[in-house]
Every structure is written in C-alpha cells, then in structure tokens.
Design a protein around this motif. Structure first.
Motif, short mmCIF file in Angstrom:
data_model
loop_
_atom_site.label_atom_id
_atom_site.label_comp_id
_atom_site.label_asym_id
_atom_site.label_seq_id
_atom_site.Cartn_x
_atom_site.Cartn_y
_atom_site.Cartn_z
N GLY A 25 65.65 -84.64 69.52
CA GLY A 25 65.00 -85.85 69.19
C GLY A 25 64.96 -86.39 67.61
N GLY A 26 66.23 -85.64 67.08
CA GLY A 26 66.23 -85.91 65.68
C GLY A 26 67.10 -87.40 65.56
N ILE A 27 67.36 -87.57 64.22
CA ILE A 27 68.11 -88.77 63.98
C ILE A 27 69.27 -88.71 63.36
N PHE A 28 69.71 -87.35 63.06
CA PHE A 28 71.00 -87.04 62.47
C PHE A 28 72.07 -86.67 63.45
N THR A 29 72.95 -87.67 63.92
CA THR A 29 73.92 -87.39 65.02
C THR A 29 74.66 -86.54 64.11
N ARG A 30 75.55 -85.72 64.90
CA ARG A 30 76.63 -84.93 64.42
C ARG A 30 77.74 -85.64 63.49
N SER A 31 77.66 -87.13 63.78
CA SER A 31 78.86 -87.76 62.82
C SER A 31 78.22 -88.02 61.48
N LEU A 32 76.68 -87.67 61.19
CA LEU A 32 76.20 -87.86 59.97
C LEU A 32 75.75 -86.44 59.37
N ARG A 33 76.31 -85.34 60.06
CA ARG A 33 75.80 -84.16 59.60
C ARG A 33 76.90 -83.33 59.04
N TYR A 34 76.87 -82.93 57.47
CA TYR A 34 77.79 -82.08 57.39
C TYR A 34 77.19 -80.65 56.89
N LEU A 35 77.79 -79.60 56.73
CA LEU A 35 77.38 -78.43 56.69
C LEU A 35 76.42 -78.31 55.13
N PRO A 36 75.27 -78.10 55.37
CA PRO A 36 74.46 -78.09 54.09
C PRO A 36 74.79 -76.50 53.28
N LEU A 37 74.83 -76.57 51.99
CA LEU A 37 75.26 -75.43 51.23
C LEU A 37 74.28 -74.49 50.89
N THR A 38 72.76 -74.70 51.13
CA THR A 38 71.68 -74.08 50.62
C THR A 38 71.94 -72.78 51.39
N LEU A 39 71.82 -72.47 52.58
CA LEU A 39 71.68 -71.08 53.14
C LEU A 39 73.00 -70.48 52.98
N PRO A 40 74.26 -70.99 53.04
CA PRO A 40 75.61 -70.30 52.62
C PRO A 40 75.48 -69.73 51.22
N THR A 41 74.82 -70.65 50.24
CA THR A 41 74.82 -70.28 48.95
C THR A 41 73.89 -69.02 48.89
N LEU A 42 72.76 -68.89 49.65
CA LEU A 42 71.88 -67.90 49.37
C LEU A 42 72.30 -66.60 49.87
N SER A 162 80.18 -69.25 56.84
CA SER A 162 80.62 -68.51 58.16
C SER A 162 79.08 -68.24 58.81
N VAL A 163 78.18 -68.57 58.17
CA VAL A 163 76.81 -68.02 58.51
C VAL A 163 76.28 -69.13 59.31
N LEU A 164 76.79 -70.33 59.39
CA LEU A 164 76.43 -71.57 60.39
C LEU A 164 77.56 -71.75 61.40
N PRO A 165 77.12 -72.36 62.47
CA PRO A 165 78.11 -72.54 63.44
C PRO A 165 78.92 -73.79 63.08
N ARG A 166 80.22 -73.63 62.68
CA ARG A 166 80.78 -74.78 62.28
C ARG A 166 81.06 -75.87 63.16
N ARG A 167 81.08 -75.85 64.35
CA ARG A 167 81.34 -76.97 65.50
C ARG A 167 80.05 -77.69 65.41
N ARG A 168 79.00 -77.27 65.07
CA ARG A 168 77.74 -78.08 65.15
C ARG A 168 77.73 -79.34 63.94
N TYR A 169 78.84 -79.09 63.08
CA TYR A 169 78.67 -80.06 61.91
C TYR A 169 80.09 -80.69 62.17
N LEU A 170 80.03 -82.22 61.47
CA LEU A 170 81.09 -82.91 61.43
C LEU A 170 82.12 -82.11 60.67
N THR A 171 81.76 -81.40 59.45
CA THR A 171 82.70 -80.66 58.75
C THR A 171 81.96 -79.87 57.86
#
Ligand code: B12
Ligand code: SF4
Length: 456
Positions: A25-42, A162-171
């Motif tokens: 039900g969100g508004i950020f479709t895959r085409s607007l979603r790139y990997l956030p770096l917060t969790l990978p950095t932590l 690698s801690v987040l599933p890459r296919r779920r993000y545009l990049t």
C-alpha cells in the motif's frame, strides 16, 4: 542446545515503514526505490572480533516479523517513521530484547526517543555503534551514545550491500562520498542534526569502492555534493577514468560555476537533484536560501541540459509568501522551463530545525503526530493559505506536472535516454495519482484538487 555464552549475538537492524514508504500500500514503487545505505553501513560497522549474526529488514519492502528472534535490535528513525519505530520498540522490549534507536530523528530530538529504547545513538555512529555493541556484550550498555565531533570517514568499512535483497530495488549502486552541508536553510534537518562542517571520504576510497562493485551507473546520496568545491573537483576528476554515469544532489550554485559543471558532465554526471524550493524570492531570503534565484531557474535547466544532465527539481509549498495561486504557477513554470522531474512537498517543520522553532514560537504547529511529518502532510498553520488549500494544492501541482501532455512535453526536451525518462515519469505519475490515499489528517477536507487550479 548451545550454551548461551557461546551463541553469537543476534543483531537485527530494521528500517521501519512510514505512511508513504511501506511494503504494502505504499507509494514508492520499485522504479523510485534505490538501496538505502543506513542498514548496510551499520551492518558493516559491527566489529569483526565480536561473535555476531546480523539480519537487516527494510520495512519499505518486506514486513517485519514481530516475533523475530534477536538479542539486540537497532531501529533507524526518521521523523515520519518515529511512531512505527516506537511501536516496534515497545513490542520487542516487552519480549526482553534490547532495543537501540538511532538516525536523523533521534539526533534531532534525543529526548523524544530516549523513553522508547534501552539505548539511543545521537549523531553519526561510526565510532559509537561499535562501542555500544562492545559495551552490550560486556554487560555495561549505556543509555545514550553520542558520536564525537572529530569523526573521520577515512578508512571505514564499505557498506555491506548484501544485507538487503538487491532485486527489490531499482539499483544497489548507491554510494556516499560526503556528509553534512555548509548551508543553513531554515527548514532543512541537515545543519541542525549534523552541523555544517562537511565530512568527506577520501576520493581514492570512493573510486575504489565503485570500481570494486563494478558499477556502470552510480547514485550518490550526499545531500550536497558541491558543498566543498575543492573536494567536488577532486571527486569528479577521480570519476573520469571510471567511465560511469552518475546521479546526485547539488545546489543551484553548481550552475554558476561553469568549470565545475563542465567537470561534473565530463565525469559522467547525467542527473542532479536540486532543491529549488520556491519561485518566490522572499521565501528563499527568509529561509536562508538566498543563493537560489527563481529568475535564473530556466538558465539552470538550460546549462544542465546543454551538458546532457537532467534535473530533478524539488519545490516546497507552504512558506509564508505562498498564496492560493502558488501551486499552479510553480507547476506550470516547472513544465515550461523543462525541469525533467519536478517534485513538490509540503514544507515540514522537522523538530530541531529553525523553522520548527519559529512556527512553534508563533503558535502555528498544529500537531506533533510525527507520522504526518513526511513532507506530504500539513502539520502547521500556513500564513496565506488554509491547511486544506495547502494540502490539496500540493496534490494538484503533482497532477498538473504529471498529466500526460506535460509528461510528453518533458520527454521531448529531456537529455535523458527515453526509457529512463519514461520510467521515472511514470513512477512519479503513479505517485501523483496515489498521494490522496495518504492524506489522513483529521482536518483534511476531501475534494478533487484538480477542480481548483484547472489542471490539464
Ligand atoms: C536514501 C534516502 C531515502 C530513500 C530510502 C529511505 C530509507 N528507508 O532509507 C527514499 C527515496 C525512499 C527516501 C524517502 C524519504 N525520505 Co529520505 N533520505 C534518504 C537519504 C538521502 C539517504 C539515507 C542514507 O542511506 N544515508 C546514509 C546513512 C549511512 O546515513 P544515516 O541514515 O544518517 O545513518 C547514520 C547515522 O544517522 C546513524 N544511524 C542511523 N540510523 C541508526 C540506527 C541505529 C540503531 C544506530 C546505532 C545508528 C543509526 O548511523 C549511520 C552511520 O553514521 C537521507 C539523507 C542522507 N544523506 O542521510 C534522506 C532522509 C533520511 N530522508 C528524509 C525524508 C524526509 C524522506 C521522506 C519523508 C521524503 C518524502 N516525502 O518522500 C521519505 C520517507 C521515507 C520513509 N522511510 O518513510 C529526511 C529525514 C528527515 C527527518 N527528520 O525525518 C532525510 C534526512 C533527508 C533530508 N535532508 O531531510 N529517503
Ligand atoms: S543546501 Fe540543501 S542540504 Fe544544504 S542546508 Fe540547504 S536544503 Fe539542506
């Protein structure tokens, strides 16, 4: 069963959902979603010498299992996700799990977050997060950790993508070279949360990271890549041999510095996000963004387009000079001057900012329901508009800018490749057409915003 003291410390890192950025039900479709770096950095900062297992969950793409097994849970909190973060924290703490909160909201208003956690982390966490984990293992967790001001970004581990599933993000080709910003815009969280001293990773480290990842395209999430022009020059020169295309954020000042702009283009810059904010000079002057000049916005677009750079131009509505005609005038200007991807937000007085303090002192803050602090809800009393006009006008501006004829107009002049330009425009058209689903303010009157400004 394994004895407890030999079991690895199970750490779960969670980025909670907000009203707009959520799994279903969100508004950020895959085409607007790139990997956030917060969790990978932590995740990368967890010390190797501690025996740990780390799991990361971005609630923007998957549900959190509230029964998940963990010994310590870290939640990253922006203002709009604070209620969800606090709700999850309460559930995990009720199960005896240690909960740590950190991120922009915690940094802006630590005392708001403190009661909801066993420990909070204020500011960046390059040194404090590893220290917190060591303290936890040694049984001496402190209630609050604050990053020392002498933070150095050199020699830090690369984010563990690698801690987040890459296919779920545009990049996942997302990089961070710098932090903080030298400017002081009254509505921006950056100077208030992290100060105005730019922090920089050595250029050779960034170049090596991009090379190692084998990226052909890169997104820089830095809030202002040109804050320190000397650094920007070195970075752009360093990127040239990579032969990549890159996208990032900069101020309009870059368009005044033609040698630097040329270098950006030569280094592969193909798209920039700029905070144009307002077409009213008085709004800019009163909010410490004097370096933006609306009369020059067309020139900014022209100079970028000449160098095959697209512009994502961001505007906010609701500053004190804005009257009822601001929405149509802004959206129309954005279309007329050929901004490739116009974006519109309702100005949000994030807690801890100068804008929040001023509106609070004037008795104009209407709610501290943080869930509504997401850039798309009205949380304060505007000066020359009603709350409803501001809410509906913002949606109308989106719809006007992303009508089919206006998308077609933009695609004709965009320097971006047609499939890329079309995909992003469609993503934002979806956003524009679905915004109304998220307008949940009690005081929001529902009506067709298009009827107000006669959008095409
Ligand atoms: C990528 C990004 C997005 C992505 C992904 C979001 C996501 N889930 O991460 C997208 C495009 C979807 C997005 C959307 C939005 N975003 Co955003 N986004 C960013 C951006 C550019 C980068 C985040 C990042 O990866 N940073 C890099 C990491 C390393 O830095 P960091 O997150 O600050 O983490 C460090 C510390 O803060 C700390 N830390 C952070 N969390 C935790 C947790 C623990 C446990 C610990 C110990 C430490 C810790 O440790 C890290 C290392 O030092 C930031 C700006 C920025 N450069 O930070 C804005 C930013 C976070 N976004 C912001 C906003 C407002 C939004 C939107 C509301 C905008 C909108 N209206 O659409 C939405 C809402 C999204 C939502 N979650 O509901 C604001 C938040 C302000 C606030 N007070 O709330 C920021 C700060 C931008 C800004 N200038 O205002 N965003
Ligand atoms: S220039 Fe941009 S990042 Fe810097 S303070 Fe202003 S709004 Fe924030």
């Amino acid at each position: 069963m394994e004895p407890l003291d030999r079991r690895p410390l199970r750490i779960a890192l969670i980025s909670p959902k907000g009203p707009l950025y959520r799994h279903s039900g969100g508004i950020f479709t895959r085409s607007l979603r790139y990997l956030p770096l917060t969790l990978p950095t932590l995740a990368a900062l967890v010390p190797d010498d501690l025996d740990t297992e780390v799991a990361c969950i971005d609630e923007g793409i998957e549900e959190v299992d509230v029964e998940l097994e963990a010994d310590l849970i870290g939640l990253t909190v922006i203002t709009g996700t604070a209620p969800r973060a606090y709700e999850l924290a309460a559930r995990f703490r009720a199960r005896g799990i240690t909960v740590v909160l950190g991120g922009p909201h915690v940094t802006l208003v630590p005392d708001d977050a403190q009661p909801h956690a066993d420990s909070i982390v204020v500011g960046y966490a390059e040194d404090s997060w590893p220290q917190l984990l060591r303290d936890h293992v040694a049984g001496r967790l402190q209630p609050r950790y604050t990053q020392a001001p002498d933070l150095d970004l050199a020699g830090r581990p690369e984010p563990d993508r690698s801690v987040l599933p890459r296919r779920r993000y545009l990049t996942t080709d997302v990089f961070e070279a710098t932090r903080a910003c030298i400017h002081n815009c009254s509505f921006c969280v950056v100077p208030f949360a992290w100060g105005r001293q730019p922090l920089q990773k050595p250029v050779e480290e960034i170049v090596a990271e991009i090379r190692r990842k084998g990226s052909q395209r890169a997104i820089f999430i830095d809030l202002n890549l040109v804050a320190d022009r000397g650094y920007a020059r070195r970075l752009f020169k360093g990127l040239i041999p990579l032969g990549i295309e890159w996208y990032g954020l900069a101020t309009t000042l870059l368009a005044d510095d033609l040698p630097l702009l040329d270098l950006a283009a030569e280094s592969g810059c193909r798209g920039l996000l700029m905070g144009l904010e307002s077409i009213e000079q008085a709004n800019l002057d009163r909010n410490q963004k004097r370096f933006n000049t609306p009369d020059d916005y067309a020139l900014v677009v022209e100079r970028l387009h000449e160098r095959r750079i697209s512009l994502q131009g961001c505007f906010v509505f609701g500053l004190d000079e804005d009257g009822p005609d601001i929405f149509e005038r802004t959206a129309q200007l954005a279309v007329d001057i050929g901004i490739d991807l116009p974006r519109f937000a309702i100005v949000t007085p994030f807690p801890g900012t100068a804008l929040h303090d001023r509106l609070d002192a004037e008795g104009r803050i209407l709610t501290h329901n943080w869930e509504l602090y997401d850039g798309q809800h009205v949380v304060f009393q505007p000066k020359r508009l009603s709350v409803d006009e501001l809410q509906a006008g913002t949606e109308a501006a989106w719809k006007l800018a992303y009508s089919w004829p206006n998308i077609a107009r933009r695609l004709r002049v965009s320097p971006a490749r047609l499939p890329v330009a079309a995909l992003t425009n469609l993503g934002y058209r979806h956003y524009a057409n679905n915004l109304h689903r998220f307008y949940t303010c009690d005081w929001m009157l529902r009506r067709d915003p298009l009827s107000r400004i006669g959008a095409s």
